[in-house]
Design a protein around this motif. Structure first.
Motif, mmCIF file in Angstrom:
data_model
loop_
_atom_site.group_PDB
_atom_site.id
_atom_site.type_symbol
_atom_site.label_atom_id
_atom_site.label_comp_id
_atom_site.label_asym_id
_atom_site.label_seq_id
_atom_site.Cartn_x
_atom_site.Cartn_y
_atom_site.Cartn_z
ATOM 1 N N ASP A 58 0.920 -1.163 0.078
ATOM 2 C CA ASP A 58 -0.017 0.024 0.073
ATOM 3 C C ASP A 58 0.759 1.298 -0.132
ATOM 4 O O ASP A 58 1.704 1.228 1.014
ATOM 5 N N LEU A 59 0.964 2.002 -0.991
ATOM 6 C CA LEU A 59 1.683 3.275 -1.289
ATOM 7 C C LEU A 59 1.454 4.177 0.076
ATOM 8 O O LEU A 59 2.224 5.170 0.265
ATOM 9 N N GLY A 60 0.189 3.944 0.813
ATOM 10 C CA GLY A 60 0.146 4.957 1.923
ATOM 11 C C GLY A 60 0.706 4.334 3.202
ATOM 12 O O GLY A 60 0.648 4.931 4.180
ATOM 13 N N SER A 61 1.472 3.328 3.005
ATOM 14 C CA SER A 61 2.101 2.439 4.383
ATOM 15 C C SER A 61 3.411 2.857 4.104
ATOM 16 O O SER A 61 4.182 1.904 3.384
ATOM 17 N N ALA A 81 2.459 4.355 -9.994
ATOM 18 C CA ALA A 81 1.177 4.404 -9.499
ATOM 19 C C ALA A 81 0.688 5.695 -9.295
ATOM 20 O O ALA A 81 1.566 6.757 -8.753
ATOM 21 N N GLY A 82 -0.631 5.900 -9.469
ATOM 22 C CA GLY A 82 -1.077 7.046 -9.309
ATOM 23 C C GLY A 82 -2.477 7.167 -8.877
ATOM 24 O O GLY A 82 -3.127 6.147 -9.198
ATOM 25 N N PHE A 83 -3.217 8.180 -8.361
ATOM 26 C CA PHE A 83 -4.468 8.216 -8.384
ATOM 27 C C PHE A 83 -4.980 9.542 -8.581
ATOM 28 O O PHE A 83 -4.327 10.729 -8.503
ATOM 29 N N GLY A 84 -6.269 9.508 -9.539
ATOM 30 C CA GLY A 84 -6.572 10.766 -10.167
ATOM 31 C C GLY A 84 -7.593 11.745 -9.417
ATOM 32 O O GLY A 84 -7.567 12.976 -9.605
ATOM 33 N N GLY A 85 -8.094 11.391 -8.358
ATOM 34 C CA GLY A 85 -8.900 12.131 -7.413
ATOM 35 C C GLY A 85 -10.002 12.368 -8.295
ATOM 36 O O GLY A 85 -10.963 11.592 -8.556
ATOM 37 N N PHE A 98 -8.144 15.408 -1.777
ATOM 38 C CA PHE A 98 -6.776 16.118 -2.140
ATOM 39 C C PHE A 98 -5.658 15.492 -1.149
ATOM 40 O O PHE A 98 -4.568 15.126 -1.706
ATOM 41 N N ASP A 99 -6.061 15.060 -0.004
ATOM 42 C CA ASP A 99 -5.118 14.367 0.927
ATOM 43 C C ASP A 99 -4.707 12.902 0.315
ATOM 44 O O ASP A 99 -3.551 12.702 0.330
ATOM 45 N N ARG A 100 -5.722 12.193 -0.165
ATOM 46 C CA ARG A 100 -5.316 10.951 -0.967
ATOM 47 C C ARG A 100 -4.671 11.057 -2.166
ATOM 48 O O ARG A 100 -3.589 10.311 -2.314
ATOM 49 N N VAL A 101 -4.846 12.020 -3.040
ATOM 50 C CA VAL A 101 -4.024 12.010 -4.082
ATOM 51 C C VAL A 101 -2.544 12.667 -3.678
ATOM 52 O O VAL A 101 -1.652 11.976 -4.371
ATOM 53 N N MET A 102 -2.340 13.589 -2.805
ATOM 54 C CA MET A 102 -1.079 13.750 -2.569
ATOM 55 C C MET A 102 -0.207 12.510 -1.955
ATOM 56 O O MET A 102 0.904 12.308 -2.138
ATOM 57 N N THR A 103 -1.304 11.652 -0.921
ATOM 58 C CA THR A 103 -0.389 10.522 -0.275
ATOM 59 C C THR A 103 0.102 9.580 -1.567
ATOM 60 O O THR A 103 1.028 8.938 -1.348
ATOM 61 N N VAL A 104 -0.627 9.342 -2.517
ATOM 62 C CA VAL A 104 -0.384 8.401 -3.397
ATOM 63 C C VAL A 104 0.854 9.009 -4.374
ATOM 64 O O VAL A 104 1.714 8.426 -4.466
ATOM 65 N N ASN A 105 0.349 10.123 -4.885
ATOM 66 C CA ASN A 105 1.170 10.560 -6.011
ATOM 67 C C ASN A 105 2.554 11.060 -5.608
ATOM 68 O O ASN A 105 3.508 11.247 -6.455
ATOM 69 N N ALA A 106 2.517 11.868 -4.499
ATOM 70 C CA ALA A 106 3.919 12.209 -3.992
ATOM 71 C C ALA A 106 4.517 11.734 -2.842
ATOM 72 O O ALA A 106 5.658 11.429 -3.056
ATOM 73 N N ARG A 107 3.724 11.611 -1.785
ATOM 74 C CA ARG A 107 4.025 10.933 -0.673
ATOM 75 C C ARG A 107 4.530 9.548 -0.909
ATOM 76 O O ARG A 107 5.492 9.063 -0.431
ATOM 77 N N SER A 146 -6.153 19.120 -7.327
ATOM 78 C CA SER A 146 -5.576 18.189 -6.627
ATOM 79 C C SER A 146 -4.384 17.438 -7.402
ATOM 80 O O SER A 146 -3.167 17.412 -7.080
ATOM 81 N N TYR A 147 -4.876 16.771 -8.681
ATOM 82 C CA TYR A 147 -3.875 16.194 -9.381
ATOM 83 C C TYR A 147 -2.679 17.072 -9.878
ATOM 84 O O TYR A 147 -1.707 16.369 -9.713
#
Length: 242
Positions: A58-61, A81-85, A98-107, A146-147
């Motif tokens: 999981d890219l959030g973990s 891997a990316g999330f369009g939001g 916004f937070d989810r998009v930043m979590t996947v795409n950047a963080r 967001s994206y």
């Protein structure tokens, strides 16, 4: 061609269109590909097709990313891997999206880079990273608060990583594609009132294919790009040149 023989390359988002095409291109050129998805089952099909090895996280973990990467003999990474939001204005945006998009795409891309480069430095053979960004970081696109913000952050991660990792012989670049017209993107970009005006402004007047993106990714990973690092390469049919 076998110019990636002996090189292990991790590709995140390998179950997606661009990620899957990248896995195919790399496998054909002799790379030992690790295909990453949220679960191993998600990437089972592309692994069966290409001989890539599956991994799930999981890219959030951060803990899952660390566990999946530590100890591997890595030479390269494609953060695909990316999330369009959502499509929203700044005043209407859902901050949880916004937070989810930043979590996947950047963080998430930063965390993969964090742990992958530790192993690349340990192996000591240099290497290359390509981050899959977007034209949305280069030009303002309506509804993409967001994206576009997440991909602008990813481009900065690219530049700073290139600066920091050059001394270890590790190159870091981004590709910045226009829309690849998949069923996921067609719900918005396929609308006549959106598609027509957008393509009219693009010099090449067509959407990208998955192979249009995978080819430049593989080039930037290859020794043919040995003196290229820290760049954000538009693959957008000339849209950002307007």
């Amino acid at each position: 061609m076998g110019d990636f023989e002996g090189r292990t390359i991790l590709v995140t988002g390998a179950a997606g269109g661009i990620g899957g095409a990248t896995v195919r291109h790399l496998a054909r050129r002799g790379a030992d590909v690790i295909a990453a998805g949220r679960t191993e089952e998600q990437v089972a099909e592309i692994c069966a097709e290409t001989g890539a090895r599956p991994v799930g996280f999981d890219l959030g973990s951060e803990d899952e990313i660390r566990a999946a990467i530590e100890g591997r003999e890595l030479w390269g990474v494609v953060n695909c891997a990316g999330f369009g939001g959502e499509i929203a204005t700044p005043q209407d945006t859902d901050i949880s999206v916004f937070d989810r998009v930043m979590t996947v795409n950047a963080r998430g891309a930063l965390l993969v880079t964090k742990y992958a480069t530790r192993e690349m430095i340990r192996v000591g053979k240099g290497g290359a990273i390509v981050n899959v960004s977007s034209q949305a970081s280069l030009v303002a696109l309506t509804g993409h608060i967001s994206y576009g913000s997440s991909k602008a952050a990813l481009d900065n991660i690219t530049r700073v990583s290139a600066l920091e990792l050059g001394e270890h012989g590790i190159r870091v670049n981004s590709v910045n594609p226009t829309v690849v017209m998949t069923p996921m993107s067609a719900w918005y970009w396929g609308r006549p009132e959106i598609e027509g005006p957008f393509l009219e402004q693009m010099p090449l007047h067509r959407w990208a294919t998955e192979d249009d993106i995978a080819g430049p990714i593989v080039f930037l990973l290859s020794d043919e790009a040995a003196m290229i690092t820290g760049v954000s390469l538009p693959i957008d049919g000339g849209y950002s040149a307007r």
